[in-house]
Design an enzyme around this catalytic site. Structure first.
Site, mmCIF file in Angstrom:
data_model
loop_
_atom_site.group_PDB
_atom_site.id
_atom_site.type_symbol
_atom_site.label_atom_id
_atom_site.label_comp_id
_atom_site.label_asym_id
_atom_site.label_seq_id
_atom_site.Cartn_x
_atom_site.Cartn_y
_atom_site.Cartn_z
ATOM 1 C CB THR A 185 -0.360 18.036 32.073
ATOM 2 O OG1 THR A 185 -1.623 18.760 31.205
ATOM 3 C CG2 THR A 185 0.611 17.804 31.280
ATOM 4 C CD GLU A 330 4.377 18.618 30.978
ATOM 5 O OE1 GLU A 330 4.588 18.086 32.161
ATOM 6 O OE2 GLU A 330 3.613 19.455 30.786
ATOM 7 C CE LYS A 440 9.006 40.888 41.102
ATOM 8 N NZ LYS A 440 9.139 40.991 39.409
ATOM 9 C CD1 TRP A 445 11.958 37.194 42.069
ATOM 10 C CD2 TRP A 445 9.952 36.409 42.087
ATOM 11 N NE1 TRP A 445 11.360 37.426 40.944
ATOM 12 C CE2 TRP A 445 10.169 37.194 40.771
ATOM 13 C CE3 TRP A 445 8.572 36.243 42.385
ATOM 14 C CZ2 TRP A 445 9.071 37.539 39.870
ATOM 15 C CZ3 TRP A 445 7.539 36.298 41.319
ATOM 16 C CH2 TRP A 445 7.857 36.962 40.100
#
Ligand code: AMP
Length: 542
Positions: A185, A330, A440, A445
């Site tokens: 990754t 993944e 936030k 959000w």
């Protein structure tokens, strides 16, 4: 009672075997390091892959050992990776844009026995060589070169190894669950983590990538994978190209807009794959060169969110359908792909364009769900459109990271992607953000992606990243870091005004910072972590 049908393990070698049997004369054209072009075909690639598999067998390696590649998209790299996986070794494609410490870490973590590299990366090899003692064999992916031999005396040359062998080699048959390849990754936090794919997961992923509702590939296509083979196998495109037997155009290290426009026009590319920053460069170059990119019927974009303005430009100016896809290392990487359904056919162009903006829906083989919190299995969001953590499950999704023993999946077997998303009633997925990139503000959000998309819609903005900056009252507030188009006189106030009729007032960024360039990761994604480091206190300071 079992069914009474033949069993053949799903092996990567069968993809190349198929291409060699039925598409032997279909071209594979690649750009060499010196910008010259090399033309071969599936028949030759298959024969050379067999020759190289024999050369690998003659080395001190055993079934299941890792063989690393540090190379651009070129024909030798394609031959080598089929040879490695096909012969039962594990093909570890390394991203050369990682920091040297990360490179050392992953070569040691994978216990690579052989390192195959493009000439370009010789300085990198020399810099890390003393730290990767498990590598016994270095192979330069080229013809004999005296300078390289001087610098790295133990090196062997790919062309020599291939020429010393004959192509009379039968791919071995083994368990389809055998490991085939390894990718790490991007590692924006901590060490990169390895994902170890199997032959079975790769072949099933390839089937899913080819179908009409995914990339809609056929033997008539001319495919240009701009996304590098070290970025999750160029999203599996060289496997898919062999499965359908299409023409493959490999750009080598030449990923700049002008080189790509030329390759697209010269070879009549029908489908190209890359991250949004690549397409940004392509559009500017096409405008400059006056190209209409006539042959390109579609381009696949993923890796990060595709700004709506980019989809509109491809559609309106180039008659090219942009296929927005979502995935991750993944997930091999394909998770969802945006193609319309039959019921969308009669919608207006603007309604269809609206649907095209999302990251699309999963092909057969992938399940998706939205939950309230990471690692949560109880609070699954039943409401269509509810925003939450995206979890996935399927035939080509990771179970464990390489070498890790700790449980990665939720207790009921799902992988938490770290992405925040919503699903509509047709299964189309919209990614709002990476969980860690959300802002936030006063307990509410704000999606950084949404704010970036709006900024990118402004004709004077070339690139935009939105980060969370600390704020005394609201905890966090969005700050836009933008690159202007060349010579643009645009001001901060003009950009902020542009937001006014497009988003709730409290979501408009507090500040715009103009920079010359936004730092990019090894896979071409904006390095927001770096921007956060630089600008996290900008609102406190002012
Ligand atoms: P990587 O493993 O480096 O390919 O990164 C995977 C991550 O890239 C995903 O978890 C997403 O956060 C992001 N990503 C990939 N495709 C998209 C997309 N089409 N839109 C938004 N984010 C994306």
């Amino acid at each position: 009672m079992y069914g009474q049908m033949m069993f053949k393990p799903l092996l990567i070698s069968s993809l190349l075997e198929h291409a060699a049997n039925f598409h032997a004369d279909t071209a594979i054209i690649s750009k060499n390091l010196d910008t010259s072009l090399h033309t071969t075909n599936w028949g030759e690639v298959s024969a050379n892959a067999k020759r190289f598999a024999k050369a690998l067998n003659a080395l001190n390696v055993q079934h299941g050992d890792c063989v690393a590649t540090l190379a651009w998209n070129n024909y030798r790299h394609v031959e080598a990776w089929y040879a490695i996986s096909g012969s039962g070794l594990i093909c570890h494609t390394i991203n050369p844009r990682l920091f040297p410490e990360q490179l050392i870490f992953i070569v040691n973590d994978a216990k690579d026995r052989v390192l195959i590299f493009d000439k370009t990366f010789l300085p990198l090899i020399l810099a890390i060589k003393t730290h990767i003692s498990n590598v016994e064999t270095f192979i330069c992916l080229d013809a004999y070169d005296e300078d390289i031999k001087q610098a790295l005396p133990e090196v062997q040359f790919y062309d020599d190894l291939v020429q010393q062998q004959t192509a009379d080699y039968d791919w071995p048959e083994f368990d389809e669950l055998t490991a085939s390849s390894l990718c790490y990754t991007s590692g924006t936090t901590g060490h990169p983590k390895g994902v170890l794919y199997s032959h079975r997961s790769t072949v099933l992923h390839t089937l899913a990538a080819c179908i009409p509702d995914s990339l809609n590939l056929s033997a008539q296509d001319v495919m240009l994978p701009v996304v590098p083979m070290f970025h999750v196998h160029a999203w599996g495109s060289p496997y898919a190209a062999a499965m359908v037997g299409c023409t493959l155009i490999l750009p080598g290290p030449y990923l700049d807009g002008e080189s790509l426009v030329k390759m697209i026009d010269d070879y009549q590319v029908t489908v190209a794959l890359g991250v949004p920053t690549i397409w940004q460069g392509l559009i500017s170059a096409a405008q400059k060169l006056g190209s209409q990119l006539c042959s390109m019927t579609r381009n696949v974009v993923g890796g990060s969110a595709c700004p709506p303005s980019m989809i509109a430009t491809f559609k309106q100016d180039y008659h090219c359908e942009t296929i927005h896809a979502w995935g991750m290392t993944e997930a091999s990487p394909l998770g969802t792909v945006n193609q319309l359904k039959a019921k969308h056919k009669d919608l207006s162009a603007s309604e269809q364009a609206e649907i095209r903006l999302s990251q699309g829906r999963p092909p057969f083989g992938i399940q998706v769900r939205i939950v309230n919190q990471e690692n949560d299995t109880t609070s699954i969001q039943q409401d269509v459109g509810a925003i939450g953590n995206l979890q996935i499950k399927g035939h080509w999704i990771v179970k464990h990271y390489f070498g890790a023993s700790d449980a990665l999946l939720t207790s009921d077997g799902w992988f938490d992607t770290g992405d925040i998303a919503r699903l509509n009633s047709d299964g189309y997925l919209t990614i709002s953000d990476r969980a860690k990139d959300l802002i936030k503000s006063g307990g509410e959000w704000i999606s950084s992606v949404e704010l970036e998309n709006i900024a990118m819609g402004h004709p004077e903005v070339a690139m935009a990243a939105v980060i969370a900056a600390k704020h005394e009252k609201w905890d966090e507030r969005p700050v836009l870091v933008a690159v202007k188009q060349p010579n643009s006189p645009i001001t901060e106030m003009e950009i902020l005004d542009y937001y006014h009729d497009k988003i709730a007032k409290w979501q408009i960024p507090d500040k715009v910072i103009f920079v010359d360039a936004i730092p990019l990761s090894g896979t071409g994604k904006m390095l927001k972590r770096k921007l956060r480091e630089d600008f996290v206190n900008i609102l406190l300071d002012s």
